[in-house]
Write a protein that holds these residues in place. Structure first.
Motif, PDB file in Angstrom:
ATOM      1  N   ASN A  48      -2.645   7.045   5.113  1.00 55.28           N
ATOM      2  CA  ASN A  48      -2.593   5.624   5.300  1.00 55.28           C
ATOM      3  C   ASN A  48      -1.462   5.316   6.327  1.00 55.28           C
ATOM      4  N   LEU A  80       0.805  -1.293   0.053  1.00 55.80           N
ATOM      5  CA  LEU A  80       0.012   0.123   0.052  1.00 55.80           C
ATOM      6  C   LEU A  80       0.821   1.254   0.021  1.00 55.80           C
ATOM      7  N   LEU A  95       2.405   1.872  -3.444  1.00 59.94           N
ATOM      8  CA  LEU A  95       1.070   2.387  -4.494  1.00 59.94           C
ATOM      9  C   LEU A  95       1.057   3.938  -3.918  1.00 59.94           C
ATOM     10  N   ASP A  96       1.021   4.310  -2.910  1.00 59.25           N
ATOM     11  CA  ASP A  96       0.722   5.596  -2.349  1.00 59.25           C
ATOM     12  C   ASP A  96       1.863   6.494  -2.803  1.00 59.25           C
ATOM     13  N   TYR A 156       1.449   6.683  -6.679  1.00 55.50           N
ATOM     14  CA  TYR A 156       0.373   7.633  -6.995  1.00 55.50           C
ATOM     15  C   TYR A 156       0.537   8.999  -6.900  1.00 55.50           C
ATOM     16  N   GLU A 210      -4.879   0.061  -5.696  1.00 55.78           N
ATOM     17  CA  GLU A 210      -5.298   0.584  -4.158  1.00 55.78           C
ATOM     18  C   GLU A 210      -6.428   0.127  -3.774  1.00 55.78           C
TER      19      GLU A 210
END
Length: 307
Positions: A284, A66, A69-70, A73, A111
């Motif tokens: 997150n 995660l 991915l963050d 992104y 995500e």
């Protein structure tokens, strides 16, 4: 992306914050702090999971995914938005705009699916702790994470290949090349495009969000069985924090991609996108990881070694 025989547009002009010049400094400061926090917080999680053997568990494996991915992104869009704060005009070529849109869709879809996988992991851990290590073994975890990535690639490819666009305008009222903003520039019928966005949105937004909510319904009885009042309060606080972040992410994305275009103004669209594009990558690691005692212990261990 399938196109009509002729397109008159070879580059796009992104408006971004240009129509609100009085907000430029404030927006730049907010975005810079957000992006640096995203890199620092998520990078720290990935580093700790890599170096600390005690964090080599399914939960932290998914959390490191995660975090990755963050970071990706945020990097796709935020540096461009930062540069745009002090540039009156920002032009992107058609291939670059298409690439940015495609990568953003893949990462956002991945995500959405990964958050559902993480919810499943927590359900197994809480409802069946004795079989948790058997059910969520290493091959299963890798398979679930890989499935999230592959499914996001497939869904995005199907969406992009279904689009039939003939652009008659080149001014994008957004910070980045975003699919709904680009649809506003077409002079062809977009009903099929809207239908495909809605169908893919059901798969990548509604279904994962519904699964996450059902997972917390399954978790709630286990939390209520905790004998310690302090333990129940801590568990409810953690679950509440998780649900808050998930709701912000899914809620903002659903309002952007599932509500008909006529219901939202272009300015509303682009500022709502900040919630899932900028805020959730910062929240997150704070909600899912940095408050956990295992992560705090890993930070202390790393700090002690370097002291």
């Amino acid at each position: 992306m399938a196109m009509d025989n002729v397109t008159a547009v070879f580059e796009f002009l992104l408006i971004g914050i240009s129509n609100y010049p009085e907000w430029r400094v404030t927006f730049f400061t907010f975005l810079l702090i957000t992006y640096l926090s995203t890199l620092l917080g998520n990078g720290l999680i990935i580093f700790l999971v890599y170096v600390d053997p005690h964090l080599h568990t399914p939960m932290y494996f998914f959390l490191s995914n995660l975090s990755f991915l963050d970071i990706c992104y945020g990097t796709v869009s935020m540096p461009q938005a930062l540069v745009h704060c002090f540039s009156t005009y920002l032009y992107l070529s058609y291939p670059r705009c298409l690439t940015q849109m495609s990568v953003s869709l893949v990462l956002a879809t991945a995500e959405c699916l990964l958050l559902a996988v993480m919810a499943y992991d927590r359900v197994v851990a809480i409802s069946n702790p004795l079989r948790y290590s058997v059910v969520m073994n290493n091959p299963v975890c890798v398979w679930l994470a890989a499935t999230s990535w592959v499914a996001s690639l497939v869904v995005t490819a199907l969406l992009l290949l279904s689009l039939q666009l003939h652009f008659c305008g080149a001014v994008v009222n957004h910070f980045v090349c975003e699919i709904r903003s680009l649809l506003k520039l077409t002079c062809s019928n977009t009903s099929l495009n809207e239908l495909m966005i809605f169908i893919t949105g059901i798969f990548s937004l509604f279904l994962p969000f519904g699964f996450v909510l059902l997972s917390y319904v399954r978790i709630a009885p286990a939390v209520l069985r905790i004998h310690s009042a302090q333990g129940r309060l801590k568990a409810f606080s953690t679950c509440g924090s998780h649900l808050t972040v998930v709701t912000i992410f899914y809620g903002a994305a659903i309002s952007t991609y599932m509500i008909p275009q006529s219901k939202l103004s272009p300015d509303q669209d682009k500022f709502i996108s900040l919630f899932y594009g900028a805020l959730t990558p910062v929240l997150n690691p704070l909600i899912y990881s940095l408050r956990n005692k295992d992560v705090k212990r890993a930070i202390r261990k790393v700090t002690a070694k370097r002291a």
